[in-house]
Design a protein around this motif. Structure first.
Motif, PDB file in Angstrom:
ATOM      1  N   ASN A 104       0.817  -1.227   0.000  1.00  0.00           N
ATOM      2  CA  ASN A 104       0.000   0.000   0.000  1.00  0.00           C
ATOM      3  C   ASN A 104       0.841   1.263   0.000  1.00  0.00           C
ATOM      4  OD1 ASN A 104      -2.199  -1.615   0.051  1.00  0.00           O
ATOM      5  ND2 ASN A 104      -3.152  -0.683   1.855  1.00  0.00           N
ATOM      6  N   ILE A 105       1.916   1.261   0.792  1.00  0.00           N
ATOM      7  CA  ILE A 105       2.765   2.454   0.856  1.00  0.00           C
ATOM      8  C   ILE A 105       4.196   2.151   0.437  1.00  0.00           C
ATOM      9  CG2 ILE A 105       1.406   3.664   2.596  1.00  0.00           C
ATOM     10  CD1 ILE A 105       3.184   2.598   4.721  1.00  0.00           C
ATOM     11  N   GLY A 106       4.424   0.932  -0.085  1.00  0.00           N
ATOM     12  CA  GLY A 106       5.730   0.606  -0.659  1.00  0.00           C
ATOM     13  C   GLY A 106       6.863   0.545   0.332  1.00  0.00           C
ATOM     14  N   VAL A 107       6.669  -0.142   1.477  1.00  0.00           N
ATOM     15  CA  VAL A 107       7.742  -0.250   2.474  1.00  0.00           C
ATOM     16  C   VAL A 107       7.936  -1.712   2.870  1.00  0.00           C
ATOM     17  CG1 VAL A 107       7.287   2.041   3.429  1.00  0.00           C
ATOM     18  CG2 VAL A 107       6.148   0.051   4.408  1.00  0.00           C
ATOM     19  N   ASN A 108       9.111  -1.996   3.436  1.00  0.00           N
ATOM     20  CA  ASN A 108       9.408  -3.331   3.951  1.00  0.00           C
ATOM     21  C   ASN A 108       9.433  -3.306   5.468  1.00  0.00           C
ATOM     22  OD1 ASN A 108       9.894  -5.263   1.749  1.00  0.00           O
ATOM     23  ND2 ASN A 108      11.488  -3.818   1.132  1.00  0.00           N
ATOM     24  N   LEU A 334      19.362  16.320   3.236  1.00  0.00           N
ATOM     25  CA  LEU A 334      20.721  15.822   3.463  1.00  0.00           C
ATOM     26  C   LEU A 334      20.710  14.454   4.132  1.00  0.00           C
ATOM     27  CD1 LEU A 334      22.767  18.954   4.633  1.00  0.00           C
ATOM     28  CD2 LEU A 334      22.874  17.759   2.465  1.00  0.00           C
ATOM     29  N   GLN A 335      19.822  14.249   5.119  1.00  0.00           N
ATOM     30  CA  GLN A 335      19.793  12.980   5.838  1.00  0.00           C
ATOM     31  C   GLN A 335      19.426  11.817   4.920  1.00  0.00           C
ATOM     32  OE1 GLN A 335      17.063  10.743   9.054  1.00  0.00           O
ATOM     33  NE2 GLN A 335      17.205  12.934   9.328  1.00  0.00           N
ATOM     34  N   ASN A 336      18.581  12.086   3.911  1.00  0.00           N
ATOM     35  CA  ASN A 336      18.135  11.016   3.021  1.00  0.00           C
ATOM     36  C   ASN A 336      19.273  10.423   2.200  1.00  0.00           C
ATOM     37  OD1 ASN A 336      15.498  11.148   3.836  1.00  0.00           O
ATOM     38  ND2 ASN A 336      14.918  12.655   2.297  1.00  0.00           N
ATOM     39  N   ILE A 337      20.374  11.189   2.059  1.00  0.00           N
ATOM     40  CA  ILE A 337      21.527  10.646   1.332  1.00  0.00           C
ATOM     41  C   ILE A 337      22.031   9.390   2.029  1.00  0.00           C
ATOM     42  CG2 ILE A 337      23.903  11.115   0.646  1.00  0.00           C
ATOM     43  CD1 ILE A 337      23.145  14.041   0.357  1.00  0.00           C
ATOM     44  N   PHE A 338      21.969   9.378   3.361  1.00  0.00           N
ATOM     45  CA  PHE A 338      22.446   8.226   4.112  1.00  0.00           C
ATOM     46  C   PHE A 338      21.353   7.208   4.387  1.00  0.00           C
ATOM     47  CE2 PHE A 338      26.070  10.867   5.197  1.00  0.00           C
ATOM     48  CZ  PHE A 338      27.086   9.929   5.148  1.00  0.00           C
ATOM     49  N   THR A 339      20.170   7.684   4.773  1.00  0.00           N
ATOM     50  CA  THR A 339      19.142   6.758   5.251  1.00  0.00           C
ATOM     51  C   THR A 339      18.234   6.254   4.149  1.00  0.00           C
ATOM     52  OG1 THR A 339      17.657   8.595   5.774  1.00  0.00           O
ATOM     53  CG2 THR A 339      19.132   7.839   7.507  1.00  0.00           C
ATOM     54  N   GLY A 340      18.353   6.799   2.932  1.00  0.00           N
ATOM     55  CA  GLY A 340      17.520   6.336   1.853  1.00  0.00           C
ATOM     56  C   GLY A 340      16.178   7.056   1.850  1.00  0.00           C
ATOM     57  N   TYR A 341      15.364   6.742   0.845  1.00  0.00           N
ATOM     58  CA  TYR A 341      14.109   7.454   0.679  1.00  0.00           C
ATOM     59  C   TYR A 341      12.906   6.599   1.050  1.00  0.00           C
ATOM     60  CZ  TYR A 341      16.940  10.832  -1.736  1.00  0.00           C
ATOM     61  OH  TYR A 341      17.910  11.759  -2.030  1.00  0.00           O
ATOM     62  N   SER A 342      13.133   5.503   1.759  1.00  0.00           N
ATOM     63  CA  SER A 342      12.033   4.648   2.173  1.00  0.00           C
ATOM     64  C   SER A 342      11.083   5.415   3.085  1.00  0.00           C
ATOM     65  CB  SER A 342      12.574   3.417   2.924  1.00  0.00           C
ATOM     66  OG  SER A 342      11.515   2.736   3.531  1.00  0.00           O
ATOM     67  N   GLU A 343       9.815   5.097   2.967  1.00  0.00           N
ATOM     68  CA  GLU A 343       8.795   5.763   3.792  1.00  0.00           C
ATOM     69  C   GLU A 343       9.097   5.595   5.268  1.00  0.00           C
ATOM     70  OE1 GLU A 343       5.202   7.863   4.373  1.00  0.00           O
ATOM     71  OE2 GLU A 343       6.256   7.406   2.524  1.00  0.00           O
ATOM     72  N   LEU A 344       9.620   4.413   5.658  1.00  0.00           N
ATOM     73  CA  LEU A 344       9.876   4.158   7.067  1.00  0.00           C
ATOM     74  C   LEU A 344      11.042   4.972   7.599  1.00  0.00           C
ATOM     75  CD1 LEU A 344       9.459   0.327   7.495  1.00  0.00           C
ATOM     76  CD2 LEU A 344       7.947   2.154   8.234  1.00  0.00           C
ATOM     77  N   LYS A 345      11.950   5.383   6.754  1.00  0.00           N
ATOM     78  CA  LYS A 345      13.150   6.051   7.230  1.00  0.00           C
ATOM     79  C   LYS A 345      12.935   7.532   7.484  1.00  0.00           C
ATOM     80  CE  LYS A 345      15.662   2.375   7.016  1.00  0.00           C
ATOM     81  NZ  LYS A 345      16.067   1.716   8.255  1.00  0.00           N
ATOM     82  N   THR A 346      11.764   8.077   7.069  1.00  0.00           N
ATOM     83  CA  THR A 346      11.582   9.517   7.208  1.00  0.00           C
ATOM     84  C   THR A 346      11.493   9.940   8.665  1.00  0.00           C
ATOM     85  OG1 THR A 346       9.211   9.170   6.991  1.00  0.00           O
ATOM     86  CG2 THR A 346      10.426   9.777   4.996  1.00  0.00           C
ATOM     87  N   SER A 347      11.130   9.071   9.569  1.00  0.00           N
ATOM     88  CA  SER A 347      11.005   9.443  10.968  1.00  0.00           C
ATOM     89  C   SER A 347      12.299   9.197  11.740  1.00  0.00           C
ATOM     90  CB  SER A 347       9.872   8.659  11.629  1.00  0.00           C
ATOM     91  OG  SER A 347      10.160   7.281  11.598  1.00  0.00           O
ATOM     92  N   PHE A 348      13.340   8.806  11.037  1.00  0.00           N
ATOM     93  CA  PHE A 348      14.612   8.539  11.677  1.00  0.00           C
ATOM     94  C   PHE A 348      15.161   9.816  12.311  1.00  0.00           C
ATOM     95  CE2 PHE A 348      19.237   8.658  11.267  1.00  0.00           C
ATOM     96  CZ  PHE A 348      19.564   7.597  12.070  1.00  0.00           C
TER      97      PHE A 348
END
Length: 391
Positions: A104-108, A334-348
């Motif tokens: 549904n939201i494309g995450v693992n 800038l943070q997305n360069i390391f953590t990726g663009y996954s939906e789950l990583k946005t709250s990192f």
């Protein structure tokens, strides 16, 4: 005793900067931006290094996987008992886990199975096993997983789709309290039986085997013995995982290094332009000051104060803006360069790491160099006769 700080020269320096307010504002804005970029880069890399190191430290000492046709395959649970007989091995745990794709939201999601009365290989799982009852269809989810499920209106339960196409309904009984954000943001913890049912794993099989060794100096020896006992296995030590994490970090650091180099290059172009000479207006001002009786050291002190006020104010402002950008706004883009663009990583969230070396490096790369770029051409003009400078 005569004070070394001349208040009148500082007042004159401030007034001089205010008389050239547009030029002073432009230089301050450029210096602040460059210091902001450099400091943000260092803050992000330091925080992610700390988070990665914390994550690696919580990983098992040895992981044993079965390799079939060059790919990771389920391993027999009985292998854990065989490994336990090796001298130096204190315990073994058969892990059951896997990745579940939520379309549904494309995450693992990373689904991990634990048992209440089994020895846990992580402290965080130990706390979950003591707190929650896994005898019913319930699960503990990471904060990122909870947010993702809420977006699809799964507030109390979630329907997993099994390999045979049937649904497996699991209730959400709590939110995972992480040791590190990287470790737990996408994790779901539930009983091993539920995990086996969702991924169709037989009772006699496990995803891999975790091995604990009493003496860390014997890890490589134990790993070699396991490899000899089970030639079709892949034996991964904590050091191997550290190298793997470091390689990923170093690869992505290249982007940051490029950004750092560009910012530094721009800064030194500005410094070179300043050091190459003063404007005619600045030379005329020095000539007039000498004509009314200022000595060379008075002129240099006043120029020192001008350079220090601009560069130190830019340094403080750049560092404060960087702190707010990285640790309050979570360094968007800038943070997305390391953590990726996954939906789950946005709250990192980046952990706050105060590194005095980083702040010192930025200070010595900016403030003294800019002051030197002001002092050197001023000294050249101040050592000439006043009429020659004015002409």
């Amino acid at each position: 005793m005569r004070s070394k700080i001349n208040i009148y020269l500082i007042e004159y320096a401030i007034n001089s900067l205010l008389r050239q307010k547009y030029k002073s504002f432009f230089i301050t804005a450029v210096l602040t931006t460059l210091i902001f970029i450099l400091t943000s880069v260092f803050f992000i890399t330091n925080s992610i290094k700390y988070e990665l190191q914390s994550t690696v430290d919580s990983l098992p000492e040895i992981v044993v996987q079965k390799i079939k046709a060059g790919r990771h395959s389920d391993i027999d649970v009985s292998v854990a008992d065989d490994i336990l007989e090796i001298a130096g091995v204190t315990s073994t745990v058969s892990r059951v886990w896997g990745y579940y794709y939520f379309e549904n939201i494309g995450v693992n999601f990373s689904i991990v199975g634990i048992e209440k009365y089994e020895q846990q290989y992580k402290n965080s799982f130990e706390n979950i096993a003591k707190t929650f009852d896994f005898s019913v269809n319930s699960m503990i989810v990471g904060e990122g997983v909870k947010n993702s499920m809420n977006k699809s209106y799964y507030n109390e339960y979630f329907n997993f789709i099994k390999p045979d196409g049937k649904l497996k309904k699991i209730m959400i009984s709590g939110v995972f309290k992480p040791e590190t954000e990287l470790e737990s943001n996408d994790i779901i913890v539930m009983s091993k039986d539920n995990v086996r049912e969702i991924f169709d794993i037989e009772d006699s099989k496990a995803t891999d085997i975790v091995v604990n060794v009493s003496n860390v100096d014997e890890i490589q020896t134990v790993a070699s013995k396991i490899k000899l006992m089970f030639p079709d296995s892949r034996v991964i030590t904590k050091d191997d995982l550290k190298i793997s994490y470091q390689n990923i970090f170093d690869y992505k650091s290249g982007v940051f290094l490029a950004l750092f180099t560009i910012a530094l290059f721009t800064f030194f172009i500005i410094i070179y332009d300043k050091a190459s000479g003063l404007s005619s207006e600045e030379k005329r001002e020095i000539g007039i000051l000498k004509a009314i009786g200022w000595r060379v050291d008075d002129v240099l002190k006043e120029k020192f104060y001008e350079g220090f006020i601009i560069s130190f104010f830019s340094y403080l402002l750049g560092v404060l803006l960087s702190l707010a950008f990285v640790y309050i706004l979570k360094a968007p883009f800038l943070q997305n360069i390391f953590t990726g663009y996954s939906e789950l990583k946005t709250s990192f969230e980046l952990p706050f790491v105060f590194d005095i070396q980083t702040l010192s490096l930025i200070f010595f790369l900016s403030v003294p160099i800019y002051i030197a770029a002001i002092i050197i051409p001023s000294w050249r003009s101040a050592t000439l006769d006043s009429d020659e400078v004015i002409r």
